[in-house]
Design a protein around this motif. Structure first.
Motif, PDB file in Angstrom:
ATOM      1  N   VAL A  13      38.827  37.261  33.050  1.00 37.02           N
ATOM      2  CA  VAL A  13      38.659  35.832  32.845  1.00 37.02           C
ATOM      3  C   VAL A  13      39.738  35.151  33.675  1.00 37.02           C
ATOM      4  N   LEU A  14      39.315  34.273  34.575  1.00 31.79           N
ATOM      5  CA  LEU A  14      40.241  33.594  35.471  1.00 31.79           C
ATOM      6  C   LEU A  14      40.223  32.097  35.204  1.00 31.79           C
ATOM      7  N   GLU A  15      41.415  31.481  35.262  1.00 33.26           N
ATOM      8  CA  GLU A  15      41.538  30.030  35.133  1.00 33.26           C
ATOM      9  C   GLU A  15      42.149  29.490  36.410  1.00 33.26           C
ATOM     10  N   GLN A  16      41.533  28.484  36.960  1.00 32.09           N
ATOM     11  CA  GLN A  16      42.012  27.883  38.205  1.00 32.09           C
ATOM     12  C   GLN A  16      43.363  27.209  37.980  1.00 32.09           C
ATOM     13  N   VAL A  17      44.302  27.476  38.891  1.00 33.19           N
ATOM     14  CA  VAL A  17      45.629  26.863  38.799  1.00 33.19           C
ATOM     15  C   VAL A  17      45.939  25.976  39.998  1.00 33.19           C
ATOM     16  N   ALA A  18      45.145  26.078  41.068  1.00 35.36           N
ATOM     17  CA  ALA A  18      45.354  25.249  42.253  1.00 35.36           C
ATOM     18  C   ALA A  18      44.086  25.254  43.086  1.00 35.36           C
ATOM     19  N   GLY A  19      43.976  24.286  43.975  1.00 40.66           N
ATOM     20  CA  GLY A  19      42.856  24.239  44.900  1.00 40.66           C
ATOM     21  C   GLY A  19      41.834  23.194  44.523  1.00 40.66           C
ATOM     22  N   PRO A  20      40.947  22.885  45.466  1.00 42.15           N
ATOM     23  CA  PRO A  20      39.989  21.794  45.262  1.00 42.15           C
ATOM     24  C   PRO A  20      38.687  22.206  44.567  1.00 42.15           C
ATOM     25  N   GLY A  21      38.515  23.466  44.232  1.00 40.59           N
ATOM     26  CA  GLY A  21      37.260  23.921  43.632  1.00 40.59           C
ATOM     27  C   GLY A  21      36.929  23.189  42.343  1.00 40.59           C
ATOM     28  N   GLU A  22      35.635  23.015  42.077  1.00 42.45           N
ATOM     29  CA  GLU A  22      35.231  22.293  40.873  1.00 42.45           C
ATOM     30  C   GLU A  22      35.182  23.170  39.630  1.00 42.45           C
ATOM     31  N   PHE A  23      35.023  24.480  39.805  1.00 50.10           N
ATOM     32  CA  PHE A  23      34.946  25.375  38.651  1.00 50.10           C
ATOM     33  C   PHE A  23      36.354  25.777  38.244  1.00 50.10           C
ATOM     34  N   ASN A  24      36.729  25.486  36.988  1.00 50.44           N
ATOM     35  CA  ASN A  24      38.096  25.802  36.561  1.00 50.44           C
ATOM     36  C   ASN A  24      38.199  27.108  35.772  1.00 50.44           C
ATOM     37  N   PHE A  25      37.066  27.736  35.458  1.00 48.69           N
ATOM     38  CA  PHE A  25      37.072  29.062  34.832  1.00 48.69           C
ATOM     39  C   PHE A  25      36.016  29.935  35.504  1.00 48.69           C
ATOM     40  N   VAL A  26      36.364  31.200  35.688  1.00 49.85           N
ATOM     41  CA  VAL A  26      35.437  32.182  36.228  1.00 49.85           C
ATOM     42  C   VAL A  26      35.565  33.438  35.369  1.00 49.85           C
ATOM     43  N   THR A  27      34.435  33.997  34.964  1.00 54.24           N
ATOM     44  CA  THR A  27      34.449  35.283  34.272  1.00 54.24           C
ATOM     45  C   THR A  27      33.694  36.283  35.132  1.00 54.24           C
ATOM     46  N   ILE A  28      34.223  37.503  35.188  1.00 56.80           N
ATOM     47  CA  ILE A  28      33.606  38.561  35.979  1.00 56.80           C
ATOM     48  C   ILE A  28      33.497  39.796  35.091  1.00 56.80           C
ATOM     49  N   ALA A  29      32.284  40.295  34.956  1.00 59.14           N
ATOM     50  CA  ALA A  29      32.058  41.545  34.221  1.00 59.14           C
ATOM     51  C   ALA A  29      31.476  42.553  35.197  1.00 59.14           C
ATOM     52  N   GLN A  30      32.050  43.745  35.208  1.00 52.43           N
ATOM     53  CA  GLN A  30      31.572  44.809  36.101  1.00 52.43           C
ATOM     54  C   GLN A  30      30.856  45.871  35.281  1.00 52.43           C
ATOM     55  N   TRP A  31      29.708  46.313  35.802  1.00 52.04           N
ATOM     56  CA  TRP A  31      28.855  47.292  35.149  1.00 52.04           C
ATOM     57  C   TRP A  31      28.591  48.454  36.088  1.00 52.04           C
ATOM     58  N   LYS A  32      28.278  49.613  35.514  1.00 53.52           N
ATOM     59  CA  LYS A  32      27.970  50.790  36.335  1.00 53.52           C
ATOM     60  C   LYS A  32      26.721  50.571  37.167  1.00 53.52           C
ATOM     61  N   SER A  33      25.745  49.847  36.615  1.00 56.58           N
ATOM     62  CA  SER A  33      24.515  49.555  37.362  1.00 56.58           C
ATOM     63  C   SER A  33      23.791  48.388  36.701  1.00 56.58           C
ATOM     64  N   ALA A  34      22.819  47.861  37.417  1.00 57.56           N
ATOM     65  CA  ALA A  34      22.002  46.762  36.895  1.00 57.56           C
ATOM     66  C   ALA A  34      21.065  47.230  35.790  1.00 57.56           C
ATOM     67  N   ASP A  35      20.904  48.537  35.653  1.00 57.98           N
ATOM     68  CA  ASP A  35      19.998  49.089  34.645  1.00 57.98           C
ATOM     69  C   ASP A  35      20.390  48.705  33.220  1.00 57.98           C
ATOM     70  N   VAL A  36      21.633  48.361  32.989  1.00 60.09           N
ATOM     71  CA  VAL A  36      22.112  48.068  31.640  1.00 60.09           C
ATOM     72  C   VAL A  36      21.904  46.612  31.231  1.00 60.09           C
ATOM     73  N   ILE A  37      21.568  45.754  32.165  1.00 56.63           N
ATOM     74  CA  ILE A  37      21.626  44.312  31.932  1.00 56.63           C
ATOM     75  C   ILE A  37      20.733  43.845  30.785  1.00 56.63           C
ATOM     76  N   GLU A  38      19.505  44.281  30.716  1.00 56.88           N
ATOM     77  CA  GLU A  38      18.615  43.812  29.636  1.00 56.88           C
ATOM     78  C   GLU A  38      19.138  44.245  28.267  1.00 56.88           C
ATOM     79  N   ARG A  39      19.628  45.472  28.173  1.00 59.80           N
ATOM     80  CA  ARG A  39      20.184  45.960  26.907  1.00 59.80           C
ATOM     81  C   ARG A  39      21.433  45.166  26.522  1.00 59.80           C
ATOM     82  N   VAL A  40      22.277  44.873  27.488  1.00 60.25           N
ATOM     83  CA  VAL A  40      23.504  44.108  27.231  1.00 60.25           C
ATOM     84  C   VAL A  40      23.158  42.679  26.830  1.00 60.25           C
ATOM     85  N   ARG A  41      22.195  42.089  27.526  1.00 62.71           N
ATOM     86  CA  ARG A  41      21.775  40.720  27.200  1.00 62.71           C
ATOM     87  C   ARG A  41      21.286  40.651  25.751  1.00 62.71           C
TER      88      ARG A  41
END
Length: 106
Positions: free
Chosen positions: A43-71
């Motif tokens: 989970v990232l919070e913007q601390v500087a720069g002109p970007g409009e998004f002030n939070f970014v979350t990144i989740a890494q998975w072994k493969s796309a095969d898990v996505i429906e089950r995770v959802r």
């Protein structure tokens, strides 16, 4: 679909909504951590720069095969907690850009 897979969500979160937003992000990430195929999340919070998004979350998975089950697991956890992300976004004025990504081949 095999190979590393990423879910990258970007948010515009008003300052007054920060605490409630983060509590719910962390709750959701606890559900993600418990899923087969989970590798990591950030989970990232913007601390500087002109970007409009002030939070970014990144989740890494072994493969796309898990996505429906995770959802489905996340939806069940949200329902059990009586949490509706879309209601929270509308109520707090949060905007989101949600997408899935794969690494670019070298």
């Amino acid at each position: 679909m095999s190979g590393a897979f990423y879910r990258v969500d970007k948010f515009i979160v008003p300052a007054a909504a920060r605490e409630e937003f983060l509590v719910n992000v962390m709750m959701t990430h606890k559900v993600l951590e418990a899923q087969d195929g989970f590798i990591d999340h950030t989970v990232l919070e913007q601390v500087a720069g002109p970007g409009e998004f002030n939070f970014v979350t990144i989740a890494q998975w072994k493969s796309a095969d898990v996505i429906e089950r995770v959802r489905a697991a996340v939806a069940a956890a949200h329902k059990a907690a009586n949490f509706d992300p879309q209601e929270m976004f509308a109520r707090l004025g949060i905007r989101a850009d949600i997408a899935s990504y794969k690494p670019v081949a070298a």
